[in-house]
Design an enzyme around this catalytic site. Structure first.
Site, PDB file in Angstrom:
ATOM      1  N   ASP A   1      -3.287 -11.100  -0.827  1.00 25.97           N
ATOM      2  CA  ASP A   1      -3.173 -10.967  -2.281  1.00 25.97           C
ATOM      3  C   ASP A   1      -4.222  -9.993  -2.833  1.00 25.97           C
ATOM      4  O   ASP A   1      -5.312  -9.866  -2.282  1.00 25.97           O
ATOM      5  CB  ASP A   1      -3.351 -12.354  -2.924  1.00 25.97           C
ATOM      6  CG  ASP A   1      -2.859 -12.383  -4.360  1.00 25.97           C
ATOM      7  OD1 ASP A   1      -2.022 -11.535  -4.737  1.00 25.97           O
ATOM      8  OD2 ASP A   1      -3.323 -13.258  -5.124  1.00 25.97           O
TER       9      ASP A   1
ATOM     10  N   HIS B   1       0.074  -1.547  -2.901  1.00 26.30           N
ATOM     11  CA  HIS B   1       0.911  -2.098  -1.828  1.00 26.30           C
ATOM     12  C   HIS B   1       0.845  -1.204  -0.582  1.00 26.30           C
ATOM     13  O   HIS B   1       0.832  -1.695   0.544  1.00 26.30           O
ATOM     14  CB  HIS B   1       2.345  -2.263  -2.302  1.00 26.30           C
ATOM     15  CG  HIS B   1       2.503  -3.294  -3.398  1.00 26.30           C
ATOM     16  ND1 HIS B   1       1.920  -4.538  -3.330  1.00 26.30           N
ATOM     17  CD2 HIS B   1       3.169  -3.257  -4.589  1.00 26.30           C
ATOM     18  CE1 HIS B   1       2.216  -5.235  -4.425  1.00 26.30           C
ATOM     19  NE2 HIS B   1       2.974  -4.469  -5.206  1.00 26.30           N
TER      20      HIS B   1
ATOM     21  N   LEU C   1      -0.414 -11.443  20.956  1.00 20.41           N
ATOM     22  CA  LEU C   1      -0.461 -11.978  19.587  1.00 20.41           C
ATOM     23  C   LEU C   1       0.967 -12.158  19.101  1.00 20.41           C
ATOM     24  O   LEU C   1       1.815 -11.289  19.319  1.00 20.41           O
ATOM     25  CB  LEU C   1      -1.188 -10.991  18.655  1.00 20.41           C
ATOM     26  CG  LEU C   1      -1.155 -11.342  17.158  1.00 20.41           C
ATOM     27  CD1 LEU C   1      -2.073 -12.523  16.863  1.00 20.41           C
ATOM     28  CD2 LEU C   1      -1.588 -10.149  16.300  1.00 20.41           C
TER      29      LEU C   1
END
Ligand code: IPE
Ligand code: IPE
Ligand code: MG
Length: 235
Positions: free
Chosen positions: A20, A37, A131
């Site tokens: 965020d 963004h 991962l």
């Protein structure tokens, strides 16, 4: 995939990040929100690399919530476009780095063009064992819980619901950007997650920030409703 190497599930903790602060990062620079963004997508690339280096097993990141459809359509369109670009540019890197990528959330409302890109990314990266990166897109924890509970034959117990959600419990939940809330992210899986809130805006999040969060996580004592280790060992 090199068939001589047996497939192993990643070990290591499950960390989740609510990414965020992109809009505020842009605003502070007098830039359009989209610039935030874009910088956020870069931060994700860096964080995935850092997560591999720092031994995280599963990383679930909140990229777009189901409530984010309520944003102006230009911003939503730009975010979907950015996701497509990210898939194009990062898939190769994920394959090379042993990162398996999967998506959680609804797919039926995403732009049609995104779906083949998502599916290709999931299948090409499937052998990755270092991962497991899970991208939450059009994701709502409450909707996912409802959907799992309504499935025909669904069994109402903890293990069955966890299985239906297809997600391990979260060990460490990080939220950047200073807000201290879950915003409908992994509500079931975070039952005993350690929460870590940082004012750092997501585009500024670095490998050092991740390692600080991990250091704090490892310094905490998780009790799961029991007693502190020092008390229980005294009997
Ligand atoms: C997070 O950044 C990215 C998404 C929700 C898609 P925001 O866009 O929410 O940034 P702020 O909170 O407005 O700064
Ligand atoms: C949560 O951030 C969703 C993502 C980071 C993708 P929001 O910015 O949408 O959350 P609220 O509105 O501040 O709770
Ligand atoms: Mg926000």
């Amino acid at each position: 995939m090199n068939r001589s190497v047996p497939y192993t599930f990643p070990c290591g903790i499950h960390a989740a990040i609510i990414m965020d602060g992109n809009g505020r990062w842009a605003l502070r620079r007098g830039l359009p929100r989209l610039a935030g963004h874009r910088a956020g997508a870069e931060a994700l690339r860096r964080t995935v690399e850092a997560a591999v280096d720092q031994g995280i097993g599963t990383l679930t990141v909140y990229a777009f919530s189901s409530d984010n459809w309520n944003r102006p359509k230009e911003e939503v369109g730009a975010l979907m476009q950015l996701l497509r670009t990210w898939l194009r540019s990062e898939m190769r890197r994920c394959v090379d780095n042993g990162v398996r990528v999967t998506f959680i959330g609804r797919r039926d409302r995403l732009p049609r063009l995104l779906l083949p890109a998502i599916e290709e990314c999931e299948s090409r990266t499937a052998p990755g064992a270092r991962l497991h990166l899970r991208l939450a897109v059009d994701y709502s924890a409450r909707d996912q819980l409802l959907e799992a509970a309504r499935r025909p034959g669904a069994t109402a117990n903890r293990a069955a619901l966890s299985h239906a959600l297809g997600s391990p419990d979260v060990d460490l939940l990080i939220r950047t950007g200073g807000e201290q809330r879950l915003s409908d992210f992994l509500l079931w899986e975070c039952a005993y997650a350690e929460l870590y809130f940082t004012p750092r805006l997501w585009p500024d999040f670095s490998a050092e920030d991740l390692s600080q969060a991990l250091a704090e996580f490892y310094a905490r004592e998780r009790r799961f409703g029991g007693l502190p280790a020092v008390v229980s060992s005294r009997g």
